[in-house]
Design a protein around this motif. Structure first.
Motif, PDB file in Angstrom:
ATOM      1  N   LYS A 110       0.830  -1.217   0.000  1.00  0.00           N
ATOM      2  CA  LYS A 110       0.000   0.000   0.000  1.00  0.00           C
ATOM      3  C   LYS A 110       0.857   1.256   0.000  1.00  0.00           C
ATOM      4  N   GLU A 111       2.093   1.134   0.485  1.00  0.00           N
ATOM      5  CA  GLU A 111       2.909   2.344   0.569  1.00  0.00           C
ATOM      6  C   GLU A 111       4.178   2.327  -0.295  1.00  0.00           C
ATOM      7  N   ARG A 112       4.527   1.118  -0.818  1.00  0.00           N
ATOM      8  CA  ARG A 112       5.785   1.058  -1.572  1.00  0.00           C
ATOM      9  C   ARG A 112       5.645   0.278  -2.874  1.00  0.00           C
ATOM     10  N   THR A 113       6.617   0.472  -3.770  1.00  0.00           N
ATOM     11  CA  THR A 113       6.581  -0.279  -5.029  1.00  0.00           C
ATOM     12  C   THR A 113       7.131  -1.677  -4.781  1.00  0.00           C
ATOM     13  N   PRO A 114       6.738  -2.620  -5.653  1.00  0.00           N
ATOM     14  CA  PRO A 114       7.263  -3.985  -5.504  1.00  0.00           C
ATOM     15  C   PRO A 114       8.784  -4.014  -5.456  1.00  0.00           C
TER      16      PRO A 114
END
Lengths: 798, 221
Positions: free
Chosen positions: A620-624
């Motif tokens: 929800k807050e970071r890229t893969p």
């Protein structure tokens, strides 16, 4: 006289042991007994003649191991020719007056079939075919397939025989004392397989004396509608005063066999340790017996390599529906990408949830259905003991899958259209199977139950013309959507009731009924319960649905089908069980935990569920990529470093690797293109080698570190490895070999790779490998374990 | 050629420490107990403990060994069999079930796959040991002793000699055991070996790792 006719009303006597007699005549260790047909024809002829004189109707040629894997083409032909000549001469010389026939004897190839050995199913069929062709050419009257201890090899031999000749064929297997074949098949499952493929008789030989084989024999008698064969040993070999001898006398042997003939055995003879005097005793003792009538049985059986599932008979069969790409994005992707691990996982999970049969449908437009369906069947049957339901409308794919299937499959489906029946029935007849008949025809699906039942009758009648019995047909009266027609559910239930009353077994794809409604499971499960009450024999359901399982287990309990409520109670207990988590050995990594994030912590300690939850939260807050490079890889590095220093051992490393795989899969399920891509690594265990546990660990670790791994499996020929490396223009290739005997094929692979794919770096590993050995055979690098391979791969692709 | 004898054993006692060792876990830990128990429970119904064997005359001349009708040449084997006039050769397997379990978990739970593999190795080694203990007891009655079991691939006794166990014994027929062209057996958890028999006056030999020339072996104790 025609042997099939003779068998209708008479006991048929086979001969006794051959191998033990030849050993007594001086056959040496390692000497192939089949050669004695050429070198000692008088001995072979005399043994055959003695059996005829003792009362045998059938003698088997001395060709147990006569196949193209053991002899070259010319010698094989000469052996079989002479073997038949010897038997014919014996028949001419014998003065006894019973009807006499000559059987081509076929034993196991001596090789294990893939995937646990190297012999491919289709190659096994070819091996047997060559032997049968020669036997037929030189004039045998029938074929006996005997002493095979693997269901799959038995199928190959029977299929080969049927494809070459219409001569009668008897099939006999060798059982272990636990009452199954060495590769796991039960007698019931062998009846399903062998009778399904149209053998003339089936049974059991070798291993033990008659009384120990009796329980297996009785299973055959219980389920088979064709003659049952018994060909036991003269007991077990024992050392008496330095001599090895079998421990049952001719008289005892004959008495024990007689008891089983009285129970219904039709074809009887002896195996290891029995001699003409045993057969004489047997024929004398049973001479006044009238052959017991063979009663057709009404068991609807399907089977896997190990077990049979009976459909109907007061039980509802659960057919797991999850291996079907309709509406399942991840499965579609997996099938397109050849990710069979995913499919396997779906299969194992359904087995764990209690499915009895797995439906297998791979129908998506982007793939070659024949190829993929066949591959999926092979993958599943390698490890899952449940029978499969081959689900396709493509007859070419259906045939290919039925052919390689290790057992008697459920076939989904045929319908009342002439086109469908004429395509499907010949396949069911040839390969065996229980076929699901959909009650629709050229005019579509009839509205009323009566009309659907009429189509069912038509299909059953038509099947009879192909020689397919009613017991091998299950009718699916089709569940239609109630939201489109509110009487749809009622008509289907009525059809089930009508079919059940006529003794016809039924199956239903339950979920269609609720299409378009919210909380479909609620509707499905009640419909399922109603259908079961009307007599439904099998339901195609989602075993992950608690509602469906609830309906099934409570119904069984309420209907008095669940002894002591064992099944219901275990279902309830499993529902409340929290998955047990294994904690990784954490020595040497504890110090790193303090500064770590919760995801790192989960990976290091091998906590799969927390890892998955953590990834969910982080996404929800970071890229893969941030999650992978910032947490997963660093966590793996901590474990990897500790492993290299000796603080963490292989189990701990694997657990962390497996946990990070869970994290990767979570990322992929949310963001399909979210994985890292460091490059392509082709990996294989070389030709001749069938051990791959080390290679699999390397693969897992490489995937963890973001490499795309093309895993070619085990026993891979050099050409296939070269082809894959070129096709993917892979910068790296890893080869594994376990033993000194397979290193030459590693060397050959490297040679070919150097020529055809000079850009590719080659890393080797395996039990016998050393640094020196690796450079001697021309590899770029030897890596002692998976971590070292990862480090090397990172260095190359940097 | 002699008739092969065949014998089934009850489940030999399970040694969890050995399972751990074969899984590459070099230090004692109880943290894997749960998964080992789980794997054992799943594997047990599929395990069989079968051996087929035969007694053969044997004679050692320098580095040459006459075993039954076959002449074999190996320094290590001749040392092992020195002073023996008879030997037992055997093949044993715990069956293909464990191979299926190793395969089943290779993709879906790699640690379980590794543990299944380790269980398989521990079980087949235990079976081979049980068999030797049985032979030892039988022969003690006749005042004879046995040498440590010796397999193809030990010392200079080439892996290719694996074929002996298929020529002298009806391993395929009796155990369902097969040998491929690279001399690998399937089921994979199988052991074949020669066990020398000598009269009690003869001298005992070093056993197990102590007798092995492979000093830098991963599994050396």
């Amino acid at each position: 006289m025609d042997i099939r006719n003779y068998l209708k009303n008479n006991l048929l006597y086979l001969d006794g042991g051959m191998g033990t007699l030849l050993q007594a005549k001086g056959l040496k260790a390692g000497e192939l007994p089949e050669r004695w047909n050429l070198t000692h024809p008088e001995i072979i002829t005399e043994i055959h003649k003695n059996y005829y004189d003792a009362g045998s109707n059938v003698v088997s040629t001395n060709t147990f191991g006569a196949n193209i894997l053991k002899f070259d083409e010319a010698e094989l032909e000469e052996i079989i020719r002479c073997a038949v000549v010897n038997a014919k001469r014996a028949r001419n010389e014998s003065k006894s007056n019973q009807p006499k026939w000559i059987a081509l004897d076929i034993g196991p190839t001596g090789k294990m079939l893939a995937p646990y050995g190297e012999l491919q199913f289709e190659s096994a069929v070819e091996v047997f075919k060559r032997t049968v062709e020669l036997g037929v050419k030189y004039g045998v009257d029938l074929v006996i397939i005997e002493t095979i201890s693997d269901a799959y090899e038995t199928k190959a031999a029977l299929l080969a025989t049927k494809e070459v000749t219409s001569l009668p064929v008897l099939v006999s297997n060798a059982y272990g004392e636990n009452g199954t074949l060495m590769t796991g098949a039960s007698p019931k499952s062998m009846v399903a397989l062998i009778e399904g493929m149209g053998a003339d008789a089936l049974g059991v030989n070798c291993s033990f004396g008659p009384s120990i084989l009796a329980p297996i024999c009785r299973e055959y008698l219980k389920y088979a509608s064709i003659p049952v064969l018994l060909k036991p040993n003269a007991g077990l070999p024992k050392v008496i005063n330095g001599d090895t001898k079998y421990d049952i006398s001719a008289n005892q042997f004959a008495l024990e066999c007689k008891a089983l003939v009285e129970e219904g055995v039709r074809v009887v003879g002896g195996c290891c340790g029995t001699t003409p005097s045993y057969i004489e005793e047997l024929t004398t003792l049973t001479s006044g017996l009238k052959a017991k009538d063979i009663v057709p049985k009404n068991h609807t059986l399907i089977s896997s390599y190990a077990k049979a599932v009976e459909i109907g008979n007061n039980q509802v069969t659960l057919i797991g529906e999850r291996i079907n790409p309709t509406g399942k994005k991840l499965l579609r992707e997996a099938l397109k990408n050849g990710d069979y691990d995913y499919v396997l996982k779906e299969g194992v999970q359904q087995e764990e949830r209690g499915a009895h049969v797995l439906d297998v449908n791979v129908g998506i437009p982007e793939i070659d259905e024949k190829e993929v369906l066949t591959r999926v069947v092979k993958e599943l049957q390698a490890v899952i003991p449940l029978p499969l339901q081959i689900d396709t409308s493509n007859p070419i794919a259906m045939e290919s899958a039925l052919r390689v299937y290790n057992g008697k499959a459920l076939v989904n489906s045929v319908n009342g259209k002439e086109e469908s029946m004429s395509a499907v029935f010949p396949l069911v007849k040839k390969y065996g199977g229980v076929v699901v008949a959909l009650t629709l025809d050229e005019n579509g699906i009839p509205q009323t139950a009566e009309e659907r039942v009429k189509i069912a009758y038509k299909i059953i009648e038509r099947a009879k013309e192909y020689g397919i019995d009613k017991k091998d047909i299950i009718v699916d009266p089709l569940a239609l959507t109630i939201s489109a027609d509110k009487s749809a559910g009622v008509e289907t239930l009525k059809a089930i009731e009508m079919l059940t009353a006529k003794g016809i077994k039924t199956s239903l794809g339950v979920s269609n009924v609720s299409f378009g409604l919210p909380m479909r499971d609620y509707v499905n499960s009640t419909f399922f319960a109603l259908a079961m009450e009307k007599g439904l024999s099998a339901g195609i359901i989602n075993p992950n649905s608690v509602e469906m399982l609830k309906a099934y287990y409570t119904f069984s309990a309420l209907r008095g089908r669940d002894e002591n409520f064992d099944k219901y109670i275990s279902f309830v207990q499993n529902l409340s069980n929290v998955a047990t988590t294994v904690v990784a050995p954490q020595k040497g990594v504890n110090e790193a935990l303090d500064g770590g994030t919760p995801l790192m912590h989960a990976i290091i300690k091998g906590l799969k569920e927390s890892a998955s939850e953590e990834v969910d939260r982080l996404l929800k807050e970071r890229t893969p990529l941030e999650i992978i490079n910032g947490e997963i890889i660093p966590a793996l590095d901590i474990v990897g470093n500790a492993y290299e220093r000796g603080g963490v051992y292989l189990p701990g490393l694997l657990l962390s690797a497996d946990t990070s795989k869970v994290a990767f899969e979570k990322i992929k399920s949310v963001v399909p293109q979210g994985g890292a891509d460091k490059g392509i690594f082709v990996i294989a265990t070389v030709k001749g080698d069938i051990h791959d546990i080390g290679k699999n660990i390397v693969k897992l670790l490489l995937e963890n570190y973001g490499f795309k791994v093309i895993d070619l499996g085990k026993d891979v020929p050099p050409e296939s490895i070269v082809k894959a490396v070129k096709e993917h223009h892979a910068p790296l290739c890893g080869l594994s070999a376990l033993m000194t005997t397979t290193v030459p094929s590693m060397e050959e692979t490297i040679k070919q790779l150097r020529k055809e794919a000079p850009w590719c770096k080659i890393v080797v590993g395996g039990a016998v490998m050393t640094k020196e050995y690796a450079s001697k055979i021309g590899a770029d690098r030897y890596c002692k374990d998976a971590m070292e391979t990862v480090r090397y791969a990172e260095e190359i692709t940097k | 050629m002699a008739v092969s004898l065949v014998k089934s054993f009850l489940e030999p006692p399970i040694d969890v420490l050995e399972i751990l060792r074969y899984a590459g876990q070099k230090e004692k830990t109880s943290e894997l107990d749960g998964i080992i128990t789980e794997c054992l429970e799943e594997a047990k119904p599929y395990l069989t403990y079968k051996v087929c064997y035969a007694y053969l005359p044997c004679e050692v001349n320098g580095v040459e060994v006459m075993l039954g009708e076959k002449k074999l040449s190996s320094i290590s084997l001749s040392k092992n069999l020195a002073g023996c006039e008879q030997a037992v050769i055997f093949s044993s397997t715990i069956g293909i079930g464990i191979d299926r379990l190793i395969e089943k978990y290779k993709a879906i739970a790699p640690l379980k796959s590794l543990i299944m593999h380790a269980i398989g190795v521990e079980r087949i080694e235990s079976l081979a040991n049980s068999f030797c203990a049985y032979i030892k007891k039988e022969l003690a009655l006749e005042g004879k002793k046995i040498r440590p079991r010796f397999s193809a691939g030990y010392g200079d006794f080439k892996v290719e000699n694996q074929k002996l166990f298929f020529e002298y014994l009806e391993s395929t027929k009796l155990l369902g055991l097969t040998l491929n062209d690279s001399y690998l057996m399937s089921p994979s958890k199988s052991v074949t070996a020669i066990v020398g028999i000598y009269d009690c006056e003869g001298k005992e030999q070093a056993q197990g790792c102590k007798a092995c020339v492979l000093k830098d072996c991963e599994y050396r104790r």
